[in-house]
Write a protein that holds these residues in place. Sequence first.
Motif, PDB file in Angstrom:
ATOM      1  N   MET A 164       6.570 -30.433  40.575  1.00 17.95           N
ATOM      2  CA  MET A 164       6.850 -30.120  41.905  1.00 17.95           C
ATOM      3  C   MET A 164       7.624 -28.837  42.172  1.00 17.95           C
ATOM      4  O   MET A 164       8.566 -28.339  41.395  1.00 17.95           O
ATOM      5  CB  MET A 164       7.867 -31.063  42.659  1.00 17.95           C
ATOM      6  CG  MET A 164       7.389 -32.662  42.830  1.00 17.95           C
ATOM      7  SD  MET A 164       6.093 -32.312  44.306  1.00 17.95           S
ATOM      8  CE  MET A 164       4.492 -32.424  43.505  1.00 17.95           C
ATOM      9  N   SER A 165       7.107 -28.032  43.067  1.00 19.47           N
ATOM     10  CA  SER A 165       7.518 -26.580  42.961  1.00 19.47           C
ATOM     11  C   SER A 165       8.057 -25.765  44.372  1.00 19.47           C
ATOM     12  O   SER A 165       7.087 -25.080  44.796  1.00 19.47           O
ATOM     13  CB  SER A 165       6.230 -25.704  42.382  1.00 19.47           C
ATOM     14  OG  SER A 165       6.731 -24.312  42.208  1.00 19.47           O
ATOM     15  N   PRO A 166       9.158 -26.113  44.940  1.00 19.66           N
ATOM     16  CA  PRO A 166       9.782 -25.093  45.868  1.00 19.66           C
ATOM     17  C   PRO A 166       9.768 -23.513  45.355  1.00 19.66           C
ATOM     18  O   PRO A 166      10.158 -23.693  44.173  1.00 19.66           O
ATOM     19  CB  PRO A 166      10.965 -25.947  46.132  1.00 19.66           C
ATOM     20  CG  PRO A 166      11.528 -26.458  44.802  1.00 19.66           C
ATOM     21  CD  PRO A 166      10.307 -26.837  43.984  1.00 19.66           C
TER      22      PRO A 166
ATOM     23  N   MET B  42       0.788 -26.440  39.858  1.00 25.08           N
ATOM     24  CA  MET B  42       1.331 -26.812  40.884  1.00 25.08           C
ATOM     25  C   MET B  42       1.164 -26.024  41.977  1.00 25.08           C
ATOM     26  O   MET B  42       1.038 -24.774  42.074  1.00 25.08           O
ATOM     27  CB  MET B  42       2.914 -27.075  40.497  1.00 25.08           C
ATOM     28  CG  MET B  42       3.436 -25.577  40.361  1.00 25.08           C
ATOM     29  SD  MET B  42       4.901 -25.612  39.051  1.00 25.08           S
ATOM     30  CE  MET B  42       3.731 -25.973  37.416  1.00 25.08           C
ATOM     31  N   ARG B  43       1.316 -26.577  43.343  1.00 23.76           N
ATOM     32  CA  ARG B  43       1.067 -25.895  44.570  1.00 23.76           C
ATOM     33  C   ARG B  43       2.470 -25.353  44.916  1.00 23.76           C
ATOM     34  O   ARG B  43       3.486 -26.323  45.218  1.00 23.76           O
ATOM     35  CB  ARG B  43       0.501 -26.830  45.725  1.00 23.76           C
ATOM     36  CG  ARG B  43       0.017 -26.373  46.857  1.00 23.76           C
ATOM     37  CD  ARG B  43       1.166 -25.801  47.858  1.00 23.76           C
ATOM     38  NE  ARG B  43       0.290 -25.425  49.094  1.00 23.76           N
ATOM     39  CZ  ARG B  43       0.358 -24.488  49.926  1.00 23.76           C
ATOM     40  NH1 ARG B  43       1.374 -23.399  49.579  1.00 23.76           N
ATOM     41  NH2 ARG B  43       0.050 -24.398  51.047  1.00 23.76           N
ATOM     42  N   GLY B  44       2.769 -24.054  44.958  1.00 21.31           N
ATOM     43  CA  GLY B  44       4.063 -23.608  45.152  1.00 21.31           C
ATOM     44  C   GLY B  44       4.327 -23.357  46.375  1.00 21.31           C
ATOM     45  O   GLY B  44       3.354 -22.925  47.517  1.00 21.31           O
ATOM     46  N   VAL B  45       5.464 -23.693  47.047  1.00 19.05           N
ATOM     47  CA  VAL B  45       5.629 -23.842  48.576  1.00 19.05           C
ATOM     48  C   VAL B  45       6.735 -22.852  49.013  1.00 19.05           C
ATOM     49  O   VAL B  45       7.585 -22.774  48.302  1.00 19.05           O
ATOM     50  CB  VAL B  45       6.036 -25.200  49.005  1.00 19.05           C
ATOM     51  CG1 VAL B  45       6.483 -25.135  50.590  1.00 19.05           C
ATOM     52  CG2 VAL B  45       4.920 -26.078  48.608  1.00 19.05           C
ATOM     53  N   ILE B  46       6.397 -21.842  49.908  1.00 13.10           N
ATOM     54  CA  ILE B  46       7.258 -20.895  50.316  1.00 13.10           C
ATOM     55  C   ILE B  46       7.564 -21.490  51.727  1.00 13.10           C
ATOM     56  O   ILE B  46       6.762 -21.657  52.370  1.00 13.10           O
ATOM     57  CB  ILE B  46       6.481 -19.531  50.481  1.00 13.10           C
ATOM     58  CG1 ILE B  46       6.370 -19.008  49.128  1.00 13.10           C
ATOM     59  CG2 ILE B  46       7.448 -18.573  51.395  1.00 13.10           C
ATOM     60  CD1 ILE B  46       5.688 -17.675  49.212  1.00 13.10           C
ATOM     61  N   GLY B  47       9.034 -21.703  51.990  1.00 16.30           N
ATOM     62  CA  GLY B  47       9.427 -22.450  53.270  1.00 16.30           C
ATOM     63  C   GLY B  47       9.932 -21.569  54.409  1.00 16.30           C
ATOM     64  O   GLY B  47      10.601 -22.047  55.180  1.00 16.30           O
TER      65      GLY B  47
END
Lengths: 433, 433
Positions: free
Chosen positions: A184-186, A146-151
């Motif tokens: 899905m990866s926040p 998964m594409r991890g997302v740093i917000g």
Amino acid sequence: MKKHKWMVENGTFAVLEGNQSVIKGYMVVEDDRITYIGEQKPQIEEPIEIIDGTHLLFLPGLVNTHGHAAMSLLRGYGDDLALQVWLQEKMWPMEAKMKAEDIYWGASLSVVEMLKGGTTAFVDMYDHMDQVASIVDQSGMRGVLMRGVIGLCPPEEQRQKLNEAIAFAKAWHGKADGRITSMMSPHAPYTCPPELIEMFVQASEDLDLPLHTHMSETKAEVQQNVDDYGLRPVAHLERLGVFSRPTLLAHAVHLTDEEIDILAKHNVAISHNPGSNLKLASGVARVPELLKAGVTVSLGTDGPASNNNLDMFEEMRLAALIHKGVSGDPTAVPASEALRMGTEYGAKSAFLNEVGRLEVGMKADMIALNTDQAHFLPHTDFISHVVYSASAKDVEHVWVDGKQLVKNGECLTVDEERIRREAQRTFERLTAQ
Amino acid sequence: MKKHKWMVENGTFAVLEGNQSVIKGYMVVEDDRITYIGEQKPQIEEPIEIIDGTHLLFLPGLVNTHGHAAMSLLRGYGDDLALQVWLQEKMWPMEAKMKAEDIYWGASLSVVEMLKGGTTAFVDMYDHMDQVASIVDQSGMRGVLMRGVIGLCPPEEQRQKLNEAIAFAKAWHGKADGRITSMMSPHAPYTCPPELIEMFVQASEDLDLPLHTHMSETKAEVQQNVDDYGLRPVAHLERLGVFSRPTLLAHAVHLTDEEIDILAKHNVAISHNPGSNLKLASGVARVPELLKAGVTVSLGTDGPASNNNLDMFEEMRLAALIHKGVSGDPTAVPASEALRMGTEYGAKSAFLNEVGRLEVGMKADMIALNTDQAHFLPHTDFISHVVYSASAKDVEHVWVDGKQLVKNGECLTVDEERIRREAQRTFERLTAQ
């Protein structure tokens, strides 16, 4: 097409079935499935390939439920530092320089180490995930990618990253004969604003995929969550709807009794990362309490920069040892439970329904250890030896989907020597910039 | 006799000298000593044997400062039990059955495991020590061996055991070309009455040998000492004159600040046994505080029944990891300190003055690890890789006194296959009785 059918003779199989920990006897594999395990030799008409299992102990393949494979490029680059110094002066500047190709070689180096060490499936959260998917596809390994997302960026950029995560999942979920799945990866509650996390929950529903995020790794981030949102992380994520979806949380070191109850109620799975939590001085997770509450607890190495190897035997051993030492109870996390954390509970945590046990009908994701060694003697309790005495390098053979990927300790599907050379070159290029 | 002189070319040598952790270059060994280490190729007239060190990392041989080698026969025999159940129902009944020959095979199994895993010297406390001395002598390994005495018996029997301990020390101290040394070893303050401990102090003076004993492994035994003698164990042993002699204490888990000061004042060495202390739920020793106070802290595996392997890399890693995790300080016990605990401080704790460092004039007790492996990449900080990533099975070559004992992972001086077979048979015979 003719079936590929083969049999192990005189092997020892860790089935962890009720009171029976191992079966000595025979196993038959047809294509990607286990079709027989038992003490009696099965009746087989046609001539098939036979593997002599006399000195081999067969286990389900180990499942590493949290990591960042490409960070192998940063192994040993700035150890023994305070967390913020390590992140700000060492990790982040290097990660900012990494391009797609660098990710490929870093992930490949980890795939070699994991495969040779008996890990057949891994959960991976990072950037440039196409590259990770590519080496997983080639290697024959199983990957939950998964594409991890740093917000920590403007809303527009957040949305763009979310779209990348969605695009990756759409492109790769179910690919490589089903060996690649996605989530899905926040990245974490402290790096993603609530609105972004809610968008991830929505995407998880739309795509029918589970969620994976870091949570409560350090005391400081728990306090920050309370300061920012008036809630501890578990209540915060519950309110944002995360636990309405199948969810895997990494770390979960700092938990109250009430938080454990909430996690149990929602069937949330935990990836316990004992090596990383100790090395980064994050603390000791409440694993005995989580297991007692019925929470599924599995094991992850975390990235190789904070571990520093990808030896899942070490994580099983740490899980079995540290909770005894810290709780004062020598019966806490017994060997059989630690092995389940590394296999069956790992598969469950990664939402892989057909692996994690040696059982008829399951996929043949399995490994064989050489028990003809001093530290495996006497031949008393093999489960105890696996957890308290073995290491990655005891693994002789590895199969995924019934296909052999490691034979006599050597990789069959990837060019290990080239990968090692390119990984070293990549590191040198990154540090020279 | 002509000197045996040989050289390593293009090797990496862990010298841990000030700011310089490794030297890349050359090492010369003549007979039992290191005579050169440096970046420049030394001038050598005559043709000598050359070892290519291109993919090898050389370390001082690891020193295991506390154990009971013959207990390998009980590995995995009753894990995950409460301490008293384990001792009374599992360990003691089996130990009561062990004869001299059993001790020989159990100790031999441990010697194989230790040697192949890079341990070149070990401290061993048990019964039938002639048998342990015999396999140490044959194997070429270094051993600090002693008859440990449990004094829970009538005074006459206590005295007889003491005499056995003295006789063993007289017979073996300085033997096997000096590779075997001895100490005087009352088992523990809770198993030896004060008068017996005082007799051991006297024998230690008479024979000019150091003392070794267990101390403060569990909270319960500390409390018992207070109940029985009105003193905590450190003050009790100090009063009995133990610390007037060079002393090595095993465990020392439960210590007050005052006790740490007393140990520092008397230069008492500690064998920290992290794996055993965790597995038996004894607790976490105050290692950062001991090191800060200037106490020599080394590492021991303890017996294989409470560890369950003899992998000193694992003990170094545990020492580096658990004190970070428990103290919350990620800089506690850095990698270089953990490696010193496994080598230099180990030699000092075992009163071996000529080993423990790669340095000109020291005995050539050393090991070489294969760094051409995924978990040793990138080639950044080798000391970090040794402590945080390596395992016993990365050891390729082992030398003691300049003589090679393990080559390409195979034992040269003992018959490993026979030892494994006899150890298994011994276990089967003991359990059948």
